[in-house]
Design a protein around this motif. Structure first.
Motif, PDB file in Angstrom:
ATOM      1  N   CYS A  78       0.826  -1.209   0.000  1.00 47.88           N
ATOM      2  CA  CYS A  78       0.000   0.000   0.000  1.00 47.88           C
ATOM      3  C   CYS A  78       0.863   1.263   0.000  1.00 47.88           C
ATOM      4  N   GLY A  79       1.963   1.232   0.706  1.00 47.56           N
ATOM      5  CA  GLY A  79       2.874   2.379   0.725  1.00 47.56           C
ATOM      6  C   GLY A  79       3.458   2.658  -0.652  1.00 47.56           C
ATOM      7  N   ARG A  80       3.860   1.616  -1.364  1.00 44.79           N
ATOM      8  CA  ARG A  80       4.410   1.792  -2.716  1.00 44.79           C
ATOM      9  C   ARG A  80       3.329   2.278  -3.681  1.00 44.79           C
ATOM     10  N   VAL A  81       2.113   1.757  -3.547  1.00 42.51           N
ATOM     11  CA  VAL A  81       1.006   2.220  -4.394  1.00 42.51           C
ATOM     12  C   VAL A  81       0.763   3.702  -4.129  1.00 42.51           C
ATOM     13  N   ARG A  82       0.723   4.098  -2.862  1.00 44.15           N
ATOM     14  CA  ARG A  82       0.491   5.494  -2.491  1.00 44.15           C
ATOM     15  C   ARG A  82       1.565   6.403  -3.113  1.00 44.15           C
ATOM     16  N   GLU A  83       2.849   5.994  -2.986  1.00 40.33           N
ATOM     17  CA  GLU A  83       3.962   6.789  -3.538  1.00 40.33           C
ATOM     18  C   GLU A  83       3.858   6.930  -5.050  1.00 40.33           C
ATOM     19  N   CYS A  84       3.575   5.842  -5.734  1.00 38.04           N
ATOM     20  CA  CYS A  84       3.513   5.881  -7.199  1.00 38.04           C
ATOM     21  C   CYS A  84       2.294   6.656  -7.699  1.00 38.04           C
ATOM     22  N   ALA A  85       1.152   6.415  -7.089  1.00 35.62           N
ATOM     23  CA  ALA A  85      -0.076   7.078  -7.525  1.00 35.62           C
ATOM     24  C   ALA A  85      -0.009   8.585  -7.281  1.00 35.62           C
ATOM     25  N   ALA A  86       0.710   9.003  -6.255  1.00 32.89           N
ATOM     26  CA  ALA A  86       0.834  10.436  -5.951  1.00 32.89           C
ATOM     27  C   ALA A  86       1.551  11.187  -7.075  1.00 32.89           C
ATOM     28  N   GLN A  87       2.310  10.494  -7.889  1.00 30.84           N
ATOM     29  CA  GLN A  87       3.042  11.120  -8.993  1.00 30.84           C
ATOM     30  C   GLN A  87       2.182  11.277 -10.249  1.00 30.84           C
ATOM     31  N   LEU A  88       0.970  10.744 -10.213  1.00 25.08           N
ATOM     32  CA  LEU A  88       0.124  10.705 -11.408  1.00 25.08           C
ATOM     33  C   LEU A  88      -1.022  11.697 -11.328  1.00 25.08           C
ATOM     34  N   PRO A  89      -1.519  12.121 -12.499  1.00 24.39           N
ATOM     35  CA  PRO A  89      -2.692  13.005 -12.497  1.00 24.39           C
ATOM     36  C   PRO A  89      -3.899  12.273 -11.913  1.00 24.39           C
ATOM     37  N   ASP A  90      -4.858  13.037 -11.468  1.00 24.84           N
ATOM     38  CA  ASP A  90      -6.046  12.461 -10.828  1.00 24.84           C
ATOM     39  C   ASP A  90      -6.988  11.907 -11.895  1.00 24.84           C
ATOM     40  N   ALA A 111      -5.425   3.046  -1.008  1.00 25.07           N
ATOM     41  CA  ALA A 111      -4.108   3.664  -0.884  1.00 25.07           C
ATOM     42  C   ALA A 111      -3.754   4.502  -2.107  1.00 25.07           C
ATOM     43  N   SER A 112      -4.318   4.176  -3.248  1.00 24.05           N
ATOM     44  CA  SER A 112      -3.975   4.904  -4.479  1.00 24.05           C
ATOM     45  C   SER A 112      -4.481   6.342  -4.456  1.00 24.05           C
ATOM     46  N   GLY A 113      -5.602   6.568  -3.768  1.00 27.97           N
ATOM     47  CA  GLY A 113      -6.171   7.910  -3.741  1.00 27.97           C
ATOM     48  C   GLY A 113      -6.838   8.297  -5.052  1.00 27.97           C
ATOM     49  N   HIS A 114      -7.006   7.363  -5.953  1.00 29.53           N
ATOM     50  CA  HIS A 114      -7.635   7.590  -7.256  1.00 29.53           C
ATOM     51  C   HIS A 114      -8.821   6.646  -7.396  1.00 29.53           C
ATOM     52  N   LYS A 115      -9.647   6.922  -8.401  1.00 30.24           N
ATOM     53  CA  LYS A 115     -10.652   5.940  -8.785  1.00 30.24           C
ATOM     54  C   LYS A 115      -9.859   4.778  -9.382  1.00 30.24           C
ATOM     55  N   THR A 116      -9.941   3.615  -8.749  1.00 27.53           N
ATOM     56  CA  THR A 116      -9.051   2.519  -9.102  1.00 27.53           C
ATOM     57  C   THR A 116      -9.801   1.217  -9.297  1.00 27.53           C
ATOM     58  N   THR A 117      -9.393   0.516 -10.326  1.00 27.43           N
ATOM     59  CA  THR A 117      -9.859  -0.843 -10.556  1.00 27.43           C
ATOM     60  C   THR A 117      -8.670  -1.765 -10.304  1.00 27.43           C
ATOM     61  N   VAL A 118      -8.902  -2.839  -9.564  1.00 27.63           N
ATOM     62  CA  VAL A 118      -7.837  -3.807  -9.291  1.00 27.63           C
ATOM     63  C   VAL A 118      -8.121  -5.061 -10.105  1.00 27.63           C
ATOM     64  N   GLU A 119      -7.095  -5.490 -10.845  1.00 28.90           N
ATOM     65  CA  GLU A 119      -7.218  -6.677 -11.687  1.00 28.90           C
ATOM     66  C   GLU A 119      -6.169  -7.710 -11.286  1.00 28.90           C
ATOM     67  N   GLU A 120      -6.452  -8.935 -11.654  1.00 31.67           N
ATOM     68  CA  GLU A 120      -5.477 -10.010 -11.435  1.00 31.67           C
ATOM     69  C   GLU A 120      -4.519 -10.080 -12.625  1.00 31.67           C
ATOM     70  N   SER A 121      -3.252 -10.314 -12.334  1.00 30.44           N
ATOM     71  CA  SER A 121      -2.254 -10.461 -13.390  1.00 30.44           C
ATOM     72  C   SER A 121      -1.501 -11.774 -13.216  1.00 30.44           C
ATOM     73  N   ALA A 122      -1.528 -12.578 -14.268  1.00 32.93           N
ATOM     74  CA  ALA A 122      -0.781 -13.839 -14.260  1.00 32.93           C
ATOM     75  C   ALA A 122       0.711 -13.593 -14.476  1.00 32.93           C
ATOM     76  N   ASP A 123       1.075 -12.352 -14.844  1.00 31.47           N
ATOM     77  CA  ASP A 123       2.483 -12.021 -15.100  1.00 31.47           C
ATOM     78  C   ASP A 123       3.272 -11.766 -13.825  1.00 31.47           C
ATOM     79  N   ILE A 124       2.597 -11.673 -12.703  1.00 32.19           N
ATOM     80  CA  ILE A 124       3.274 -11.401 -11.431  1.00 32.19           C
ATOM     81  C   ILE A 124       3.328 -12.696 -10.628  1.00 32.19           C
ATOM     82  N   ALA A 125       4.533 -13.176 -10.359  1.00 27.91           N
ATOM     83  CA  ALA A 125       4.696 -14.432  -9.627  1.00 27.91           C
ATOM     84  C   ALA A 125       5.027 -14.194  -8.160  1.00 27.91           C
ATOM     85  N   ILE A 126       5.837 -13.176  -7.883  1.00 29.42           N
ATOM     86  CA  ILE A 126       6.286 -12.955  -6.507  1.00 29.42           C
ATOM     87  C   ILE A 126       5.393 -11.953  -5.795  1.00 29.42           C
ATOM     88  N   GLY A 127       5.320 -10.748  -6.326  1.00 27.71           N
ATOM     89  CA  GLY A 127       4.497  -9.736  -5.675  1.00 27.71           C
ATOM     90  C   GLY A 127       4.721  -8.368  -6.268  1.00 27.71           C
TER      91      GLY A 127
END
Length: 165
Positions: A78-90, A111-127
């Motif tokens: 959540c901390g990394r999402v917050r940091e990255c999303a803060a750099q983006l337009p709303d 944590a993103s602070g944006h209107k966000t959709t969360v999807e599953e990705s098979a490309d992520i194995a670790i995290g």
């Protein structure tokens, strides 16, 4: 007698040339054999270096996977999402998580602070996550998988396991 001396001289000269050619051929053969042995030695060292790197990175991947199952991981994610999303337009975001991290979807979206959709990705194995802002044409790969892969090049140069080629 002069013809005899000339004939002997010609024969000696031909013998000298044959000996020189034979010596050159022997040197070339030895040089090729040494090169083959050196090349095989380098190949063996390269294979050993790759085996060591594979083992280290497999063990590291397992430790990172264990971290993603720890109590500290949701705060990290959540901390990394917050940091990255803060750099983006709303604008709306899509955050891709691995299947096992879908349990954190609501926390990550908040944590993103944006209107966000969360999807599953098979490309992520670790995290980690992949953040997509389609309107801005941005994609941020903040996966632990990618970070580990990036470290492999660094490891090859900084580990001291060079071949001295």
């Amino acid at each position: 007698m002069h013809q005899m001396e000339k004939a002997e001289e010609d024969i000696l000269h031909e013998a000298y040339i044959m000996i020189q050619n034979e010596i050159a051929a022997m040197k070339n053969k030895e040089s090729r054999e040494v090169s083959i042995v050196e090349l095989e030695g380098r190949r063996k060292l390269l294979r050993q270096r790759e085996e060591i790197a594979d083992k280290i990175f497999a063990e590291t991947a397992q430790r990172l996977l264990a971290f993603t199952r720890s109590e500290a991981y949701p705060d990290y994610l959540c901390g990394r999402v917050r940091e990255c999303a803060a750099q983006l337009p709303d604008t709306p975001l899509v955050i891709r998580l691995k299947k096992d991290d879908q349990r954190l979807a609501d926390s990550v979206a908040a944590a993103s602070g944006h209107k966000t959709t969360v999807e599953e990705s098979a490309d992520i194995a670790i995290g980690g996550f992949i953040l997509v802002n389609a309107q801005a044409g941005l994609l941020m790969d903040e996966t632990i998988d990618r970070r580990l892969a990036d470290q492999r090049d660094w490891f090859a140069s900084a580990s001291g396991l060079t071949l001295g080629l």
